[in-house]
Motif scaffolding. Structure first.
Motif, PDB file in Angstrom:
ATOM      1  N   GLY A 113       1.481   2.003  -4.712  1.00 26.89           N
ATOM      2  CA  GLY A 113       1.246   0.571  -4.828  1.00 26.89           C
ATOM      3  C   GLY A 113       0.144   0.247  -5.812  1.00 26.89           C
ATOM      4  N   TYR A 114      -0.948   0.999  -5.739  1.00 21.32           N
ATOM      5  CA  TYR A 114      -2.082   0.778  -6.652  1.00 21.32           C
ATOM      6  C   TYR A 114      -1.690   1.112  -8.086  1.00 21.32           C
ATOM      7  N   ALA A 115      -0.948   2.201  -8.280  1.00 21.31           N
ATOM      8  CA  ALA A 115      -0.497   2.575  -9.619  1.00 21.31           C
ATOM      9  C   ALA A 115       0.473   1.534 -10.178  1.00 21.31           C
ATOM     10  N   SER A 116       1.276   0.926  -9.317  1.00 22.02           N
ATOM     11  CA  SER A 116       2.189  -0.125  -9.772  1.00 22.02           C
ATOM     12  C   SER A 116       1.405  -1.335 -10.274  1.00 22.02           C
ATOM     13  N   ALA A 117       0.308  -1.670  -9.601  1.00 17.85           N
ATOM     14  CA  ALA A 117      -0.533  -2.773 -10.069  1.00 17.85           C
ATOM     15  C   ALA A 117      -1.132  -2.450 -11.434  1.00 17.85           C
ATOM     16  N   ILE A 118      -1.541  -1.200 -11.644  1.00 20.01           N
ATOM     17  CA  ILE A 118      -2.048  -0.786 -12.954  1.00 20.01           C
ATOM     18  C   ILE A 118      -0.961  -0.938 -14.013  1.00 20.01           C
ATOM     19  N   SER A 119       0.273  -0.560 -13.681  1.00 22.07           N
ATOM     20  CA  SER A 119       1.383  -0.682 -14.624  1.00 22.07           C
ATOM     21  C   SER A 119       1.622  -2.135 -15.012  1.00 22.07           C
ATOM     22  N   VAL A 120       1.532  -3.036 -14.055  1.00 23.13           N
ATOM     23  CA  VAL A 120       1.730  -4.459 -14.354  1.00 23.13           C
ATOM     24  C   VAL A 120       0.645  -4.972 -15.290  1.00 23.13           C
ATOM     25  N   ILE A 121      -0.601  -4.562 -15.062  1.00 23.41           N
ATOM     26  CA  ILE A 121      -1.695  -4.996 -15.936  1.00 23.41           C
ATOM     27  C   ILE A 121      -1.517  -4.427 -17.341  1.00 23.41           C
ATOM     28  N   ILE A 122      -1.095  -3.168 -17.448  1.00 27.11           N
ATOM     29  CA  ILE A 122      -0.819  -2.585 -18.760  1.00 27.11           C
ATOM     30  C   ILE A 122       0.279  -3.370 -19.466  1.00 27.11           C
ATOM     31  N   PHE A 123       1.322  -3.728 -18.723  1.00 26.59           N
ATOM     32  CA  PHE A 123       2.421  -4.516 -19.300  1.00 26.59           C
ATOM     33  C   PHE A 123       1.915  -5.859 -19.823  1.00 26.59           C
ATOM     34  N   ILE A 124       1.029  -6.510 -19.073  1.00 24.71           N
ATOM     35  CA  ILE A 124       0.499  -7.808 -19.499  1.00 24.71           C
ATOM     36  C   ILE A 124      -0.335  -7.660 -20.768  1.00 24.71           C
ATOM     37  N   ASP A 179       0.836  -1.205   0.000  1.00 25.38           N
ATOM     38  CA  ASP A 179       0.000   0.000   0.000  1.00 25.38           C
ATOM     39  C   ASP A 179       0.872   1.256   0.000  1.00 25.38           C
ATOM     40  N   LYS A 180       2.039   1.160  -0.612  1.00 21.51           N
ATOM     41  CA  LYS A 180       2.993   2.274  -0.622  1.00 21.51           C
ATOM     42  C   LYS A 180       2.365   3.525  -1.216  1.00 21.51           C
ATOM     43  N   ARG A 181       2.642   4.663  -0.586  1.00 25.50           N
ATOM     44  CA  ARG A 181       2.174   5.949  -1.084  1.00 25.50           C
ATOM     45  C   ARG A 181       3.331   6.679  -1.753  1.00 25.50           C
ATOM     46  N   PHE A 182       2.991   7.418  -2.806  1.00 26.43           N
ATOM     47  CA  PHE A 182       4.001   8.134  -3.572  1.00 26.43           C
ATOM     48  C   PHE A 182       4.558   9.295  -2.740  1.00 26.43           C
ATOM     49  N   ALA A 183       5.881   9.364  -2.625  1.00 25.80           N
ATOM     50  CA  ALA A 183       6.575  10.411  -1.870  1.00 25.80           C
ATOM     51  C   ALA A 183       6.134  10.454  -0.415  1.00 25.80           C
ATOM     52  N   GLY A 184       5.703   9.290   0.112  1.00 26.72           N
ATOM     53  CA  GLY A 184       5.289   9.242   1.512  1.00 26.72           C
ATOM     54  C   GLY A 184       6.393   8.685   2.388  1.00 26.72           C
ATOM     55  N   GLU A 185       6.358   9.043   3.653  1.00 24.07           N
ATOM     56  CA  GLU A 185       7.375   8.594   4.595  1.00 24.07           C
ATOM     57  C   GLU A 185       6.943   7.357   5.368  1.00 24.07           C
ATOM     58  N   ALA A 186       5.660   7.007   5.288  1.00 24.42           N
ATOM     59  CA  ALA A 186       5.175   5.852   6.041  1.00 24.42           C
ATOM     60  C   ALA A 186       5.743   4.562   5.445  1.00 24.42           C
ATOM     61  N   ILE A 187       5.988   3.595   6.303  1.00 23.64           N
ATOM     62  CA  ILE A 187       6.501   2.291   5.860  1.00 23.64           C
ATOM     63  C   ILE A 187       5.375   1.532   5.163  1.00 23.64           C
ATOM     64  N   PRO A 188       5.558   1.105   3.919  1.00 21.98           N
ATOM     65  CA  PRO A 188       4.486   0.398   3.216  1.00 21.98           C
ATOM     66  C   PRO A 188       4.198  -0.955   3.843  1.00 21.98           C
ATOM     67  N   GLN A 189       2.929  -1.336   3.809  1.00 24.61           N
ATOM     68  CA  GLN A 189       2.487  -2.610   4.353  1.00 24.61           C
ATOM     69  C   GLN A 189       2.152  -3.574   3.216  1.00 24.61           C
ATOM     70  N   PHE A 190       2.433  -4.842   3.429  1.00 22.33           N
ATOM     71  CA  PHE A 190       2.136  -5.866   2.427  1.00 22.33           C
ATOM     72  C   PHE A 190       0.630  -6.128   2.399  1.00 22.33           C
ATOM     73  N   VAL A 191       0.018  -6.012   1.214  1.00 22.96           N
ATOM     74  CA  VAL A 191      -1.430  -6.236   1.072  1.00 22.96           C
ATOM     75  C   VAL A 191      -1.732  -7.392   0.138  1.00 22.96           C
TER      76      VAL A 191
END
Length: 364
Positions: A333-344, A52-64
């Motif tokens: 994180g959500y945008a990265s999932a979109i990128s993977v689907i576009i790649f597929i 759930d990583k946020r862009f330019a965020g300082e919070a530690i991303p959590q595995f979803v």
């Protein structure tokens, strides 16, 4: 004699082995660059898509896990009735002539599903197939991208083939014609989009509206860039104007590899221009057509700058929706999932075209 034949085959095997080693030696630098430039970033993108990583965020991303993919790919098909008009006891009709349909179940709405399209069922007058998704903007962006790709690439192929046939013939000023033909393609997409934005103004100051009104093709200025029903056709026209010369350039290279002797022999045998085109030109041009389709389809599937300049957030493609998700909503994180689907999706199209090209090679 048997020994000589065995030596000859052994020599051929050694030659094939040396050529294979040479081929791998030439490919290894390319593969290393591919791993560094493409494979490694793709791996990092896939890993981020599971968080759930946020862009330019300082919070530690959590595995979803696959939660991002589940939201993107959650699509439902439900049958819903139309809303009944109390006065007519029939289906309620909007002012624009479309039918009002009931919403999907409340439990689905609570789960985040929203209706994207209502498709009337052919065997039922008062029911439709409701297509709903937990991310309807993404589903609409896929639909917009696929329609844009299919229509624009098809038109570019037809227009580009016509242009290539014209500039491949012998006439005075052919060299100048080839140079002028490439001007739209040479202009950067952002610059050409801005030029079209000025020409497509929704007032009589826009040159497109002015010309169409002078020709009495329209009675009043049209909002080409803000009216939803005109946005996608406008984008297709602009893209075809810019990219058809590139398609013509690729097809022209293929036309110039066709021996002229074949056309001359067919002409002597009495074959007309149309018969020669479908019997000689088109079959021999198929490899060039497939290569041109590969370039243009992959480019159209990731279209970004044209839609971003002309429409902003009004009309989203997969690439522009990914940009908005990452930059505006800061959902890395959500945008990265979109990128993977576009790649597929792009990989599927690339595989289909490569298979078409390999089939052509086998038939030859």
């Amino acid at each position: 004699m048997h020994v000589n034949v065995e030596r000859e085959f052994r020599g051929e095997d050694l030659l094939i082995a040396r050529e294979t080693r040479l081929a791998w030696n030439l490919l290894i630098p390319t593969l290393v660059i591919f791993v560094l430039v493409a494979a490694r970033p793709l791996e990092q993108t896939f890993i981020r898509s599971l968080t759930d990583k946020r862009f330019a965020g300082e919070a530690i991303p959590q595995f979803v896990g696959l939660e991002n993919y589940s939201k993107l790919l959650s699509i439902r098909f439900d049958r819903v009735p139309c809303r009944i008009d109390e006065e007519t006891d029939g289906c309620s009709i909007r002012p624009n002539g479309t039918v009002r349909w009931e919403s999907i179940d409340r439990d689905l709405l609570t789960d985040g599903y929203r209706t994207v399209w209502n498709i009337p069922l052919p065997l039922s007058d008062n029911r439709s197939l409701a297509v709903s998704s937990r991310d309807r903007d993404f589903l609409r962006s896929i639909n917009t991208t696929l329609i844009f790709t299919v229509v624009s690439v098809s038109l570019e192929l037809l227009i580009g083939l016509g242009m290539a046939l014209v500039v491949n013939s012998h006439f005075r000023g052919r060299g100048m014609m080839r140079a002028v033909m490439l001007i739209p393609w040479a202009i950067p997409t952002v610059v050409s989009a801005r030029l079209w934005e000025l020409m497509l103004k929704d007032t009589s100051a826009g040159i497109v509206n002015k010309v169409l009104m002078d020709l009495q093709l329209i009675a009043a200025p049209r909002a080409w860039l803000s009216e939803p029903s005109l946005q996608l056709p406008t984008a297709i026209i602009v893209d075809v104007w810019k990219t058809a010369p590139f398609m013509a350039l690729l097809l022209l290279a293929g036309l110039q590899t066709i021996p002229k002797d074949l056309h001359e022999a067919a002409s002597v045998d009495g074959a007309g221009p149309v018969r020669r085109f479908f019997s000689i030109t088109l079959p021999l041009l198929r490899p060039a057509i497939v290569i041109a389709l590969v370039f243009r389809t992959l480019d159209a599937l990731r279209v970004f700058d044209l839609f971003n300049v002309l429409f902003g957030r009004q009309q989203l493609t997969m690439a522009t929706y990914n940009f908005e998700t990452l930059v505006s909503r800061q959902l890395d994180g959500y945008a990265s999932a979109i990128s993977v689907i576009i790649f597929i999706l792009i990989s599927i199209f690339a595989f289909m075209y490569v298979r078409m090209l390999s089939v052509e090679d086998e038939q030859r």
